[in-house]
Design an enzyme around this catalytic site. Structure first.
Site, PDB file in Angstrom:
ATOM      1  N   LYS A   1      18.703  14.846  -6.123  1.00 50.03           N
ATOM      2  CA  LYS A   1      17.297  15.256  -6.322  1.00 50.03           C
ATOM      3  C   LYS A   1      17.055  16.750  -6.501  1.00 50.03           C
ATOM      4  CE  LYS A   1      16.283  15.846  -1.465  1.00 50.03           C
ATOM      5  NZ  LYS A   1      15.332  15.789  -0.399  1.00 50.03           N
TER       6      LYS A   1
ATOM      7  N   LYS B   1      14.623  10.352 -13.761  1.00 50.21           N
ATOM      8  CA  LYS B   1      13.542   9.513 -13.219  1.00 50.21           C
ATOM      9  C   LYS B   1      12.776   8.838 -14.354  1.00 50.21           C
ATOM     10  CE  LYS B   1      14.128  10.262  -8.847  1.00 50.21           C
ATOM     11  NZ  LYS B   1      14.682   9.194  -8.017  1.00 50.21           N
TER      12      LYS B   1
ATOM     13  N   ARG C   1       9.251  30.933 -10.523  1.00 45.76           N
ATOM     14  CA  ARG C   1      10.487  30.153 -10.689  1.00 45.76           C
ATOM     15  C   ARG C   1      10.376  29.407 -12.028  1.00 45.76           C
ATOM     16  NH1 ARG C   1      11.863  25.796  -6.040  1.00 45.76           N
ATOM     17  NH2 ARG C   1       9.913  24.900  -6.808  1.00 45.76           N
TER      18      ARG C   1
ATOM     19  N   PHE D   1       4.266  12.542  -4.704  1.00 44.67           N
ATOM     20  CA  PHE D   1       3.923  13.946  -4.878  1.00 44.67           C
ATOM     21  C   PHE D   1       4.868  14.744  -3.950  1.00 44.67           C
ATOM     22  CE2 PHE D   1       0.853  14.332  -8.248  1.00 44.67           C
ATOM     23  CZ  PHE D   1       0.836  12.999  -8.630  1.00 44.67           C
TER      24      PHE D   1
ATOM     25  N   SER E   1       8.778   9.989  -9.204  1.00 43.96           N
ATOM     26  CA  SER E   1       8.321  11.303  -8.781  1.00 43.96           C
ATOM     27  C   SER E   1       7.182  11.768  -9.675  1.00 43.96           C
ATOM     28  CB  SER E   1       9.499  12.273  -8.922  1.00 43.96           C
ATOM     29  OG  SER E   1       9.049  13.598  -8.829  1.00 43.96           O
ATOM     30  N   ALA E   2       6.336  12.623  -9.111  1.00 46.39           N
ATOM     31  CA  ALA E   2       5.275  13.238  -9.910  1.00 46.39           C
ATOM     32  C   ALA E   2       5.863  14.103 -11.019  1.00 46.39           C
ATOM     33  CB  ALA E   2       4.390  14.086  -9.017  1.00 46.39           C
TER      34      ALA E   2
ATOM     35  N   TYR F   1      17.008  16.259 -13.783  1.00 48.44           N
ATOM     36  CA  TYR F   1      16.592  15.407 -12.654  1.00 48.44           C
ATOM     37  C   TYR F   1      15.361  14.594 -13.054  1.00 48.44           C
ATOM     38  CZ  TYR F   1      13.992  14.059  -8.519  1.00 48.44           C
ATOM     39  OH  TYR F   1      13.253  13.338  -7.609  1.00 48.44           O
TER      40      TYR F   1
ATOM     41  N   ILE G   1      13.526  10.457   3.149  1.00 46.46           N
ATOM     42  CA  ILE G   1      12.424   9.484   3.049  1.00 46.46           C
ATOM     43  C   ILE G   1      12.918   8.101   3.466  1.00 46.46           C
ATOM     44  CG2 ILE G   1      10.630   8.548   1.545  1.00 46.46           C
ATOM     45  CD1 ILE G   1      11.097  11.023  -0.302  1.00 46.46           C
TER      46      ILE G   1
ATOM     47  N   PHE H   1      16.048   4.318  -2.942  1.00 51.63           N
ATOM     48  CA  PHE H   1      15.900   5.763  -2.770  1.00 51.63           C
ATOM     49  C   PHE H   1      17.109   6.540  -3.294  1.00 51.63           C
ATOM     50  CE2 PHE H   1      13.454   4.169   0.954  1.00 51.63           C
ATOM     51  CZ  PHE H   1      12.246   4.790   0.709  1.00 51.63           C
TER      52      PHE H   1
ATOM     53  N   ASP I   1       8.377  25.918 -13.022  1.00 54.94           N
ATOM     54  CA  ASP I   1       7.299  25.528 -12.104  1.00 54.94           C
ATOM     55  C   ASP I   1       5.968  25.415 -12.841  1.00 54.94           C
ATOM     56  OD1 ASP I   1       8.727  25.250  -9.806  1.00 54.94           O
ATOM     57  OD2 ASP I   1       7.997  27.082  -8.826  1.00 54.94           O
TER      58      ASP I   1
END
Ligand code: NAD
Ligand code: UFG
Length: 338
Positions: free
Chosen positions: A84, A152, A291, A177, A124-125, A148, A12, A80, A294
């Site tokens: 991640k 955040k 997974r 997202f 992050s979402a 992770y 990014i 950034f 998720d």
């Protein structure tokens, strides 16, 4: 005045450097190249025809960071730099906390020392955990399900405390997202090490023949076709959101959080179809178990960014897949770091 970009050689970050240079900013990149290489920055300069400054610096090295801040008149920082990979963060949580949290603490300390108090942070979402409903709004409750995500969330809270202690800071927490796609030139893109964790880079590697088949993680979710739904956003749209955030910080808003998403959700099967169309390749897949960790469905309400940043994602799923395919097919081995 210059913008300092931490992690600017990454996926990014490199796309955001293109937009910053095109908009006329002077750009200083610091990156330890732990998940990237300098070729991305060479390509950024090729695309824009403009130069940027690069320092191979680890955010854990305060002295080196201090040196860079002493050298330039920095207007704002886009942060950034971070590790991640969700799965890896469960295996080596201390490394994630050390890198992401200590790195951010060092950065803020050095920013404060040099009176640089405008910061755009890559959140992050994932900070919404398992959202109670969709679309997801910025004032939804926050939680984390892995180290992770927790890094955040902690950083967001640390930055809130920093602002409370000194209201001359201006901080944008940008909650991304699912960024996908590449610059339309096909010269820069996502170049994961090893087996990709995320859907798009995996699909792209199947389409280009580097991997035999995609594993679809579950088709028994309570969604339209049983597969997981996400809000995929073109990385160029996402990058432009950072320029809008920098402009916003100049109006002294204090600390503000924005969702950067399109507001649309696509299922795994829909992504496979869109990628097949864009690449004209077959994407063989098999369904396997879900997974761990998720969630079924996540997509943004991005009206706050529209109303307050004058930002909206412009590129649709076809363009995301087309640009991803251009990068993948023209650079089948990524930046070829070997
Ligand atoms: P990336 O790994 O491509 O880029 C991160 C860059 O930071 C890399 O170039 C890496 O070398 C550098 N870096 C890591 N630790 C560093 C350190 N201690 N010092 C200096 N440099 C360091 O990742 P990306 O996809 O471009 O993500 C950028 C940011 O956005 C990350 O903070 C990530 O957590 C966040 N984010 C990414 C996604 C996504 O799906 N890609 C989603 C939400 C949030
Ligand atoms: N999926 C597969 N097969 C794969 C990879 C993914 O079926 O090989 C599915 C997942 O189950 C999910 C969807 O594709 O339904 C998207 O998965 P990704 O791993 O691409 O993205 P996530 O939404 O799980 O997570 C990503 C980042 C997180 C970040 C989050 C929100 O990995 O770090 O987006 O920004 F927090």
């Amino acid at each position: 005045m210059a913008i300092l970009v931490t992690g600017g050689a990454g996926y990014i970050g490199s796309h955001t450097c293109v937009e910053l240079l095109n908009a006329g900013y002077k750009v200083i990149v610091v990156d330890n190249l732990s998940n990237s290489c300098e070729t991305s920055l060479a390509r950024v300069q090729e695309i824009t025809g403009k130069e940027l400054e690069f320092f191979k610096v680890d955010l854990l090295d305060k002295e080196a960071l201090n040196f860079v801040f002493g050298k330039y008149d920095i207007e704002a920082v886009i942060h950034f730099a971070g590790l991640k990979a969700v799965g890896e963060s469960c295996e080596i949580p201390l490394k994630y906390y050390q890198n992401n949290i200590t790195g951010t603490l060092n950065l803020c300390e050095i920013m404060k020392k040099h009176e640089v108090k405008n910061l755009v942070f890559s959140s992050s979402a994932t900070v919404y955990g398992e959202p109670k409903s969709v679309p997801v709004y910025e004032d939804f409750p926050l939680s984390a399900t892995n180290p992770y995500g927790r890094s955040k969330l902690f950083i967001e809270e640390i930055l809130q405390d920093l602002y409370k202690s000194d209201s001359s800071w201006n901080i944008a927490l940008l909650r991304y997202f699912n960024p996908i796609g590449s610059h339309e030139s096909g010269k820069i893109g996502e170049d994961p090490n090893g087996i990709p964790n995320n859907l798009l880079p995996f699909v792209a590697q199947v389409a280009v023949g580097k991997r035999a088949e995609l594993s679809v993680f579950g088709d028994d979710y309570n969604t339209k076709d049983g597969t997981g739904i996400r809000d995929y956003i073109h990385v160029v749209d996402l990058s432009i959101g950072h320029l809008k955030a920098i402009k916003k910080l100049n109006s002294n808003p204090g600390i503000v959080a924005y969702n950067l998403g399109t507001g649309n959700g696509y299922s795994v099967f829909e992504i496979i179809e869109a990628y097949k169309k864009a690449s004209q390749k077959e994407i063989p897949f098999k369904i396997i178990e879900r997974r761990a960790g998720d969630i079924a469905i996540s997509f943004a309400n991005a009206e706050k960014a529209f109303n307050e940043l004058d930002w909206k994602a412009e590129r649709g799923i076809e363009e995301m897949c087309k640009d991803s395919w251009k990068w993948q097919s023209e650079n089948p081995n990524g930046y070829d770091k070997s």
